[in-house]
Design a protein around this motif. Structure first.
Motif: not given
Lengths: 122, 122
Positions: A12, A14, A17, A20-21, A24, A28, A68, A70
């Motif tokens: 993104s 942003r 954003s 945020e990944v 995550l 994980l 993966l 996303y």
């Protein structure tokens, strides 16, 4: 034997954003004790891109990488763009086992989680 | 009292991707017995758009609508574009209670589901 997960997101403009990944991927990593690392890469608009993300793991000695995607729906990014980048790296490094899971939106639990979200607001 | 869920996704040029979201709305409808309907709308590239999706529910007599932003990260779509469309409809229909949940990627279960995806491939 060195096994890694690469979470591939859209990316993104942003920065928060993309962050945020990355958060995550860290969450994980705490769960994915069977793997040596979990990192994130982006299709566009953020770094590292998919090829760079894969090559970094390969330089570090990865024997096996699970990608993966996303993404929520199998649009052209999932069907064309992400596989294209992965195939390029695969062709350059046939010695590394690179596998790609289904996209995230294909997981059976999605409708139940959406209900939970709705009931949290209702 | 008529309560509805509207799943809002990005929308894709690939018709099958949009169809995937519609199927998801149907699966959610089977679970969401507290609600009178579940439908899907799209930010761009597919129909109905968000305003049309909301207005259709309002024309059918909806008193309450919960919008679920089916996005993984809070990029500009989640932060700016989706709220903008919703605010427009809210201003036109102050009598209808329109609420928006967090975006789907904010759900706590996401890392665990990604691990499941990875182990399914490994």
């Amino acid at each position: 034997m060195s096994r890694h997960i690469l979470v591939v997101a859209h990316g993104s403009r942003r920065e928060s954003s993309n962050h945020e990944v990355e958060i995550l991927a860290k969450k994980l990593a705490l769960l994915a004790t069977e793997f040596d690392s979990v990192s994130a890469a982006f299709l566009e608009m953020a770094e590292p891109n998919i090829k760079t993300g894969l090559n970094k793991l390969i330089e570090q000695g990865a024997n096996e990488i699970i990608v993966l995607p996303y993404f929520l729906a199998a649009g052209r990014h999932v069907v064309d763009d992400v596989p294209e980048d992965i195939e390029t790296v695969k062709a350059e490094h046939p010695e590394v086992k690179i596998q790609v899971s289904e996209h995230f939106g294909a997981v059976n639990e999605v409708p139940g989680l959406l209900l939970k979200l709705a009931l949290g607001v209702a």
